[in-house]
Scaffold this active site. Structure first.
Site, PDB file in Angstrom:
ATOM      1  CG  HIS A 133      -1.948   0.991   1.319  1.00  0.00           C
ATOM      2  ND1 HIS A 133      -1.707   2.309   1.629  1.00  0.00           N
ATOM      3  CD2 HIS A 133      -3.297   0.885   1.148  1.00  0.00           C
ATOM      4  CE1 HIS A 133      -2.845   2.977   1.643  1.00  0.00           C
ATOM      5  NE2 HIS A 133      -3.825   2.143   1.342  1.00  0.00           N
ATOM      6  CG  ASP A 210       0.276  -2.544   6.387  1.00  0.00           C
ATOM      7  OD1 ASP A 210      -0.642  -2.650   7.231  1.00  0.00           O
ATOM      8  OD2 ASP A 210       0.144  -1.897   5.328  1.00  0.00           O
ATOM      9  CD  GLN A 213      -6.870  -4.937   3.584  1.00  0.00           C
ATOM     10  OE1 GLN A 213      -7.799  -5.745   3.706  1.00  0.00           O
ATOM     11  NE2 GLN A 213      -7.081  -3.654   3.354  1.00  0.00           N
ATOM     12  CE  LYS A 236      -7.621  -0.682   5.659  1.00  0.00           C
ATOM     13  NZ  LYS A 236      -8.457  -0.161   4.580  1.00  0.00           N
ATOM     14  CB  CYS A 376      -3.544   3.148  -1.716  1.00  0.00           C
ATOM     15  SG  CYS A 376      -4.567   4.612  -1.469  1.00  0.00           S
TER      16      CYS A 376
END
Length: 418
Positions: A133, A210, A213, A236, A376
């Protein structure tokens, strides 16, 4: 309704999410397939936010009145919940930020200002991947430009996986930090954490993951990951916007300098110098996102009560079914893994020569909400020679019927554009 193994009680869960009853465009009930961008919020989270503002609203920490003490208990209680949710060794390793982007920037800036052995400078290297991202690309580009450090990255295979064939060239003895996504937001790829972490540790590099997700969709154990930092965001994972998390190893948080200065992050202040509070407050300058943290704590309670392993199994079944159904659509090309193995619940695709923005607009007219664009993650689109994709992404309340609605909607798109 199509029955798949491993599904949650979808009807019961959907009753917790008021927005999923929303009717749009000529009485069509919304089919929400944009969960990789943001999730919907259950009543339990909405109620927690309302109760905080109606009954407990005050600034945290230094106040001695009842509201301040209640607000502080709720805010710090949310930290306890997040620490347990990710299996952090200590609650003091959980830093609240406004989103994952701020968490990633926080680490990049800390390393740019740090003393040895953590300092990033012109003699060192930074390693990322081509599937990141923008929030995990731009901060490292800025740090590289500011310090002279060399930025390197892993490329992608034709089937949407990381190409680790040159891992010893990308992660070298000069590498100070390796930062990569656990699950791709555009392709859904689940990355091989163990191999990357092992190589980073062999050369003494720090690792930042990261997990934006990943945290909403699967069990997340920061100790098992073996990373030094893990970032994710609340909106999210059924929580409100405006709240993110950075987890970091205690000894690193003690050694590294703060990112922002102001109230709350100090120990003492004089006109000549200041000393800093211990972590996590060292990295939480100013009034924090109190209500948002309370909402995130409620979201953690909600997800934990269902069980992250069960949520992961549900999404795997939905994703596998969606890939199977999408294969039936003529001229449709999935960008990324074309099986449900080692992949998350976001599926990006292109449909013939129809621009993804047109696909998304016609689907919206059918009440189907998807995301269009480069998500992104423009380097991924450049890698595969496409301007953008249409992305359908699923969550714990997604159903096989919604997958079927997407397939019917795509048939309508094909007919519309002839």
């Amino acid at each position: 309704m199509t029955q798949l193994p491993g599904l949650l009680d979808i009807e019961a869960i959907r009753k917790d999410f008021p927005l999923l009853d929303r009717v749009v465009h000529d009485g069509k009930k919304i089919v929400y397939l944009d969960n990789a961008a943001t999730s919907q919020k259950p009543r339990q989270v909405l109620d927690a936010l309302n109760e905080y503002y109606e009954q407990h609203n005050a600034n945290v920490h230094r106040g001695v009145h009842v509201l301040a003490e209640e607000a502080t208990a709720l805010y710090e209680g949310a930290r306890d919940k997040v620490a347990a949710f990710i299996n952090a060794p200590s609650r003091d390793e959980v830093i609240f930020t406004k989103n994952a982007s701020e968490s990633l920037n926080l680490v990049a800036n800390m390393l740019g200002w740090a003393d040895e052995p953590y300092r990033v400078d012109r003699e060192t290297e930074i390693a990322i991947t081509e599937m990141e991202h923008h929030s995990n690309i731009v901060p490292w580009q800025l740090l590289s430009q500011r310090t002279g450090a060399k930025l390197k990255w892993f490329g992608l295979t034709d089937d949407g996986r990381l190409d680790l064939s040159n891992i010893e060239e990308v992660i070298t003895e000069k590498t100070k930090i390796v930062s990569f996504t656990l699950v791709s937001n555009i392709m859904g790829t689940v990355n091989p954490v163990e191999a990357i972490v092992r190589r980073a540790q062999d050369v003494g590099a720090l690792v930042l993951i990261d997990a934006s997700q990943a945290a909403p969709h699967m069990p997340l154990d920061v100790q098992a990951l073996g990373a030094d930092f893990v970032a994710f965001t609340g909106h999210k994972m059924c929580g409100p916007t405006g709240i993110g998390v950075l987890w970091g190893r205690q000894e690193l948080l003690e050694d590294l300098p703060p990112f922002l200065g102001g109230g709350e992050m100090i120990e003492t202040v004089s006109m000549h110098a200041s000393t800093y509070a211990p972590a996590p407050h060292k990295f939480e300058a100013g009034t924090p996102p109190i209500a948002q943290a309370v909402g995130l704590g409620a979201a953690v309670d909600y997800l934990s009560a269902i069980g992250m392993d069960k949520i992961a199994a549900h999404e795997h079944a939905i994703t596998e079914y969606a890939i199977k159904r999408l294969a039936e659509v003529p001229d449709l090309r999935i960008i990324g893994p074309t099986t449900a193995e080692d992949r998350g619940a976001a599926i990006s695709f292109v449909l013939g020569d129809i621009h993804p923005h047109d696909v998304g607009q016609v689907l919206d007219e059918q009440g189907i909400a998807v995301r269009v664009g480069h998500h992104c993650a423009r380097p991924v689109c450049l890698r595969y020679g496409i301007p953008a994709t249409t992305r359908a992404s699923f969550y714990l309340y997604s159903s096989p019927a919604e997958v079927d609605a997407l397939i019917d909607g795509l048939e309508h798109v094909r007919n519309f554009f002839g």
